[in-house]
Scaffold this motif. Structure first.
Motif, PDB file in Angstrom:
ATOM      1  N   GLU A 100       0.910  -1.346   0.337  1.00 26.51           N
ATOM      2  CA  GLU A 100      -0.031   0.090  -0.039  1.00 26.51           C
ATOM      3  C   GLU A 100       0.640   1.321   0.052  1.00 26.51           C
ATOM      4  N   ILE A 101       1.973   1.307   0.779  1.00 27.33           N
ATOM      5  CA  ILE A 101       2.795   2.149   0.897  1.00 27.33           C
ATOM      6  C   ILE A 101       3.627   2.484  -0.482  1.00 27.33           C
ATOM      7  N   LEU A 102       4.136   1.401  -1.222  1.00 26.78           N
ATOM      8  CA  LEU A 102       4.630   1.723  -2.158  1.00 26.78           C
ATOM      9  C   LEU A 102       3.689   2.087  -3.539  1.00 26.78           C
ATOM     10  N   ASP A 103       2.256   1.522  -3.464  1.00 25.67           N
ATOM     11  CA  ASP A 103       1.446   1.977  -4.453  1.00 25.67           C
ATOM     12  C   ASP A 103       1.295   3.551  -4.120  1.00 25.67           C
ATOM     13  N   ASP A 104       1.141   4.032  -3.204  1.00 24.63           N
ATOM     14  CA  ASP A 104       1.032   5.455  -2.833  1.00 24.63           C
ATOM     15  C   ASP A 104       2.193   6.281  -3.445  1.00 24.63           C
ATOM     16  N   ILE A 105       3.264   5.765  -3.092  1.00 25.38           N
ATOM     17  CA  ILE A 105       4.595   6.512  -3.409  1.00 25.38           C
ATOM     18  C   ILE A 105       4.673   6.462  -4.863  1.00 25.38           C
ATOM     19  N   MET A 106       4.478   5.409  -5.616  1.00 22.52           N
ATOM     20  CA  MET A 106       4.400   5.263  -7.023  1.00 22.52           C
ATOM     21  C   MET A 106       3.415   6.156  -7.652  1.00 22.52           C
ATOM     22  N   ASP A 107       2.198   6.242  -7.073  1.00 22.86           N
ATOM     23  CA  ASP A 107       1.094   7.046  -7.552  1.00 22.86           C
ATOM     24  C   ASP A 107       1.818   8.628  -7.512  1.00 22.86           C
ATOM     25  N   LYS A 108       2.359   9.085  -6.312  1.00 31.85           N
ATOM     26  CA  LYS A 108       2.896  10.353  -6.385  1.00 31.85           C
ATOM     27  C   LYS A 108       3.859  10.669  -7.094  1.00 31.85           C
ATOM     28  N   ARG A 109       4.648   9.845  -7.678  1.00 32.21           N
ATOM     29  CA  ARG A 109       5.573  10.004  -8.695  1.00 32.21           C
ATOM     30  C   ARG A 109       5.326   9.788 -10.242  1.00 32.21           C
ATOM     31  N   GLY A 110       3.788   9.647 -10.294  1.00 31.94           N
ATOM     32  CA  GLY A 110       3.210   9.147 -11.720  1.00 31.94           C
ATOM     33  C   GLY A 110       3.763   7.747 -12.319  1.00 31.94           C
ATOM     34  N   LEU A 111       3.951   6.829 -11.297  1.00 36.32           N
ATOM     35  CA  LEU A 111       4.209   5.498 -11.800  1.00 36.32           C
ATOM     36  C   LEU A 111       3.629   4.409 -11.466  1.00 36.32           C
ATOM     37  N   ARG A 112       2.249   4.749 -10.969  1.00 38.76           N
ATOM     38  CA  ARG A 112       1.543   3.623 -10.154  1.00 38.76           C
ATOM     39  C   ARG A 112       1.294   2.486 -11.244  1.00 38.76           C
ATOM     40  N   ALA A 113       0.906   2.782 -12.338  1.00 39.62           N
ATOM     41  CA  ALA A 113       0.443   2.119 -13.351  1.00 39.62           C
ATOM     42  C   ALA A 113       1.613   0.998 -13.908  1.00 39.62           C
ATOM     43  N   GLU A 114       2.787   1.805 -14.048  1.00 38.08           N
ATOM     44  CA  GLU A 114       3.865   0.744 -14.293  1.00 38.08           C
ATOM     45  C   GLU A 114       4.563  -0.201 -13.194  1.00 38.08           C
ATOM     46  N   TRP A 115       4.409   0.388 -11.952  1.00 32.62           N
ATOM     47  CA  TRP A 115       4.575  -0.340 -10.599  1.00 32.62           C
ATOM     48  C   TRP A 115       3.544  -1.565 -10.613  1.00 32.62           C
ATOM     49  N   ARG A 116       2.398  -1.155 -10.660  1.00 32.93           N
ATOM     50  CA  ARG A 116       1.360  -2.342 -10.691  1.00 32.93           C
ATOM     51  C   ARG A 116       1.419  -3.447 -11.691  1.00 32.93           C
ATOM     52  N   ASP A 117       1.805  -2.883 -13.025  1.00 32.12           N
ATOM     53  CA  ASP A 117       2.083  -3.751 -13.933  1.00 32.12           C
ATOM     54  C   ASP A 117       3.366  -4.698 -14.046  1.00 32.12           C
ATOM     55  N   ALA A 118       4.215  -4.359 -13.350  1.00 35.54           N
ATOM     56  CA  ALA A 118       5.646  -4.962 -13.127  1.00 35.54           C
ATOM     57  C   ALA A 118       5.404  -6.314 -12.809  1.00 35.54           C
ATOM     58  N   PRO A 119       5.979  -7.316 -13.324  1.00 37.92           N
ATOM     59  CA  PRO A 119       5.708  -8.730 -13.037  1.00 37.92           C
ATOM     60  C   PRO A 119       6.183  -9.081 -11.696  1.00 37.92           C
TER      61      PRO A 119
END
Length: 186
Positions: A100-119
Motif C-alpha cells: 500500500e505504501i509503495l502504491d501510494d509512493i509510485m502514484d505520487k511519482r506518476g508511476l503507479r500503473a507501471e509499478w502495478r504492471d511490473a511482473p
C-alpha cells in the motif's frame, strides 16, 4: 495497537504464528560483547537491555511513529536503488502494508500503473520451492519472504543473504512469472 492485540488473543505482531515475544537472547549476547560495545562507543560496564515499546527511545518515537514519511522514501528512490523486504508472517510491517505504501509512493511519482504492471516473480530454489516473491521496477525492488516473521534474517538467513547479494550486486532473482506460460527458469 494494544486493543487490537487484546482482541486477537495477544498474538505476536512480529510473527502471527507465535503467541509469545521473540527471544532477544542471541541479540543480547552479541550486543553485550566488548567488541560491539567498543564499535558503538558504549562503555563496557553498561549492560545491554531490550526495550521494544518502552523506555525513553520509544517515548520519543511515539510522537512521530505514525507520521507520513513517504516523501522521504520518494526522495531516496529518486537518487538510489531501494530494496524493501518483508516476512509473510509479520503483521507489524507486513507485505500488504508495504505494498500500500509503495502504491501510494509510485502514484505520487506518476508511476503507479507501471509499478502495478511490473511482473511478480516467484523466486525459486533449485527444486522449485519458493524462496520469495519479487517485484522490481526502476530502482525499486520489493521482496516477500515465505515462512518468515519481522526479523527476516533471523528466520531465513540463507535466503536473506542471497536476496541481499542479488540486490547489492545487481544479480537476477531466478524464478518465473506465474502469469506467463512456460516453465520456471531455475
Amino acid at each position: 495497537m494494544q486493543h487490537t492485540l487484546d482482541l486477537g488473543g495477544t498474538f505476536d505482531v512480529y510473527d502471527i504464528r507465535r503467541w509469545d515475544d521473540l527471544s532477544p537472547g542471541a541479540l543480547g549476547s552479541y550486543l553485550g560483547t566488548d567488541a560491539v560495545k567498543d564499535a558503538l562507543h558504549v562503555p563496557r560496564h553498561v549492560p545491554w537491555e531490550f526495550h521494544d515499546n518502552t523506555g525513553p527511545v520509544a517515548q520519543h518515537l511515539a510522537v512521530d511513529n505514525m507520521q507520513d514519511c513517504s516523501d522521504k522514501y520518494r526522495a531516496i528512490m529518486d537518487r538510489y536503488r531501494a530494496l524493501l523486504y518483508t516476512g509473510n508472517f509479520d503483521t507489524a510491517c507486513g507485505y500488504r502494508s508495504t505494498e500500500e505504501i509503495l502504491d501510494d509512493i509510485m502514484d505520487k511519482r506518476g508511476l503507479r500503473a507501471e509499478w502495478r504492471d511490473a511482473p511478480r516473480l516467484i523466486w525459486t530454489q533449485a527444486q522449485g520451492n519458493p524462496k520469495g516473491f519479487v517485484r522490481s521496477h526502476g530502482q525499486l525492488t520489493q521482496v516477500s519472504v515465505p515462512d518468515s516473521g519481522h526479523e527476516v534474517p533471523a528466520y531465513q538467513p540463507e535466503i536473506c543473504r542471497e536476496m541481499l547479494y542479488n540486490w547489492l550486486f545487481d544479480r537476477p532473482f531466478h524464478g518465473y512469472d506465474p502469469l506467463k506460460a512456460g516453465k520456471p527458469d531455475s
